[in-house]
Scaffold this active site. Structure first.
Site, PDB file in Angstrom:
ATOM      1  N   LYS A 143       0.735  -1.137  -0.084  1.00 20.83           N
ATOM      2  CA  LYS A 143       0.024  -0.045   0.013  1.00 20.83           C
ATOM      3  C   LYS A 143       0.977   1.308   0.202  1.00 20.83           C
ATOM      4  O   LYS A 143       0.745   2.147  -0.720  1.00 20.83           O
ATOM      5  CB  LYS A 143      -0.980  -0.140   1.122  1.00 20.83           C
ATOM      6  CG  LYS A 143      -2.036  -0.935   1.190  1.00 20.83           C
ATOM      7  CD  LYS A 143      -2.665  -1.195   2.347  1.00 20.83           C
ATOM      8  CE  LYS A 143      -3.687  -2.517   2.078  1.00 20.83           C
ATOM      9  NZ  LYS A 143      -4.311  -3.069   3.318  1.00 20.83           N
ATOM     10  N   GLN A 198      -4.412  -1.764   9.804  1.00 18.28           N
ATOM     11  CA  GLN A 198      -4.256  -3.257   9.027  1.00 18.28           C
ATOM     12  C   GLN A 198      -4.837  -4.073  10.006  1.00 18.28           C
ATOM     13  O   GLN A 198      -4.461  -4.363  11.106  1.00 18.28           O
ATOM     14  CB  GLN A 198      -2.843  -3.308   8.809  1.00 18.28           C
ATOM     15  CG  GLN A 198      -2.528  -4.602   8.090  1.00 18.28           C
ATOM     16  CD  GLN A 198      -3.198  -4.677   6.505  1.00 18.28           C
ATOM     17  OE1 GLN A 198      -3.157  -3.565   6.019  1.00 18.28           O
ATOM     18  NE2 GLN A 198      -3.861  -5.560   6.253  1.00 18.28           N
ATOM     19  N   ASP A 240     -11.199   2.609   4.311  1.00 21.91           N
ATOM     20  CA  ASP A 240     -11.368   1.110   4.205  1.00 21.91           C
ATOM     21  C   ASP A 240     -12.937   0.845   4.177  1.00 21.91           C
ATOM     22  O   ASP A 240     -13.375  -0.024   3.877  1.00 21.91           O
ATOM     23  CB  ASP A 240     -10.716   0.470   5.404  1.00 21.91           C
ATOM     24  CG  ASP A 240      -9.381  -0.532   4.991  1.00 21.91           C
ATOM     25  OD1 ASP A 240      -9.199  -0.766   3.895  1.00 21.91           O
ATOM     26  OD2 ASP A 240      -8.778  -0.957   5.951  1.00 21.91           O
TER      27      ASP A 240
END
Ligand code: NAP
Length: 300
Positions: free
Chosen positions: A56, A100, A123
């Site tokens: 990412k 994460q 997200d």
């Protein structure tokens, strides 16, 4: 046997989208806008999570975003993580951030997801953004379902009126993609959706009726040729590492669909790897760009 199978190339589409984002960033900067900025919090040093976060950060560089990686030890308490999240929520230089997953067992994922400011939740996991998705309001779509929608759109696959069968009801893939495939839309959506899970009876009866089959189980090669009809469109989300003596790494990646068996019957199919997987990063970047342009939440 369908001799006209089309392989949906997620790697190519992801590269195209990242190229488009890079051009948009250059144009924004030329207009005096600051670079979009994505931050990621990584708790602990799980190998797979390190790889995902690393990818990412690299993607941010490629498209001209700023990125910040916040590394916290595996012993970080829930309170300390919440304090860090509040810092990022308040930091005006950061457009969006992710935590994460998975988190160490002593940290409650739901509490963490709800602590992220919805306008920075790129997200798309915050309940407010999930609710907005369900209501068909502007929001950050969760990365994997968003990636699937993009693949269908860019391959000009007609979805209206089709019967879409989704295998798996997780919060990150199965449930949201079932909502998106059913919703009213001028592009991808308008399907009649059947959502199956581990308690579904006679699964094959459902899969055989699918015009579009989206599989997110985590069970390698679960879907076999006898479970699908000719001309089906197959989106295989599954990624499982299995040992292999034929690769340098000692493992290979398998999808949830037995590709060799199912591809000859399919009109379109995503391979594993190189199908849905590469789209996740493109979606995250797209959400961050949306945040930087205040396209979702019109906040100052
Ligand atoms: P998950 O949270 O483990 O959910 C799996 C789902 O499959 C559950 O809803 C479960 O039903 C259902 N299921 C399990 N066995 C079944 C069976 N025999 N028949 C019918 N349904 C069954 O998984 P996930 O997070 O959605 O991930 C699924 C796969 O996608 C994994 O391989 C994961 O690595 C991969 N993935 C890939 C990406 C990507 O970027 N390509 C992103 C996310 C995930 P119950 O709810 O009843 O338990």
């Amino acid at each position: 046997m369908n001799t006209l199978t089309n392989i949906i190339d997620g790697k190519l589409i992801s590269q195209q989208i990242q190229g488009e984002i890079a051009i948009e960033v250059m144009s924004l900067i030329a207009q005096g806008h600051k670079k979009p900025h994505l931050a990621a919090i990584l708790v602990g040093n799980d190998g797979a999570s390190e790889t995902y976060v690393g990818a990412k950060v690299k993607a941010c560089d490629r498209v001209g975003f700023d990125s910040t990686l916040v590394r916290l030890p595996a012993t970080t308490t829930e309170i300390d993580l919440l304090i860090k999240i509040n810092e990022l929520n308040a930091d005006k230089s950061i457009d969006g951030f992710i935590v994460q997953l998975p988190l160490p067992k002593h940290i409650n994922e739901h509490i963490i997801m709800q602590a992220i400011a919805p306008e920075k939740d790129v997200d798309g996991f915050h309940p407010q953004n999930v609710g907005r998705m369900a209501l068909n309001l502007p929001t950050y779509l969760p990365a994997t379902p968003y990636g699937i929608i993009q693949l269908l759109k860019r391959y000009s696959i007609e979805t209206t009126g089709k019967h879409c069968v989704v295998l798996g009801r997780s919060h990150i893939v199965g449930s949201p993609i079932s909502i998106l495939m059913a919703r009213s839309s001028s592009t991808i959506g308008n399907c009649t959706v059947t959502l199956c899970h581990s308690r579904t009876k006679n699964l094959k009866e459902h899969t055989l009726k699918a015009d579009i089959l989206i599989v997110a189980l985590g069970k390698p090669e679960f879907v076999t040729a006898d479970m699908v009809k000719d001309g089906v469109i197959v989106i295989d989300v599954g990624i499982t590492r299995v040992p292999s003596d034929k690769t340098k790494t000692g493992f290979k990646l398998l999808g949830d669909v037995n590709y060799a068996q199912v591809a000859p019957k399919a009109a379109f199919i995503t391979p594993v790897p190189g199908g849905v997987g590469p789209m996740t990063i493109a979606s995250l970047l797209r959400n961050t760009l949306k945040s930087s342009k205040k396209e979702v939440y019109k906040l100052t």
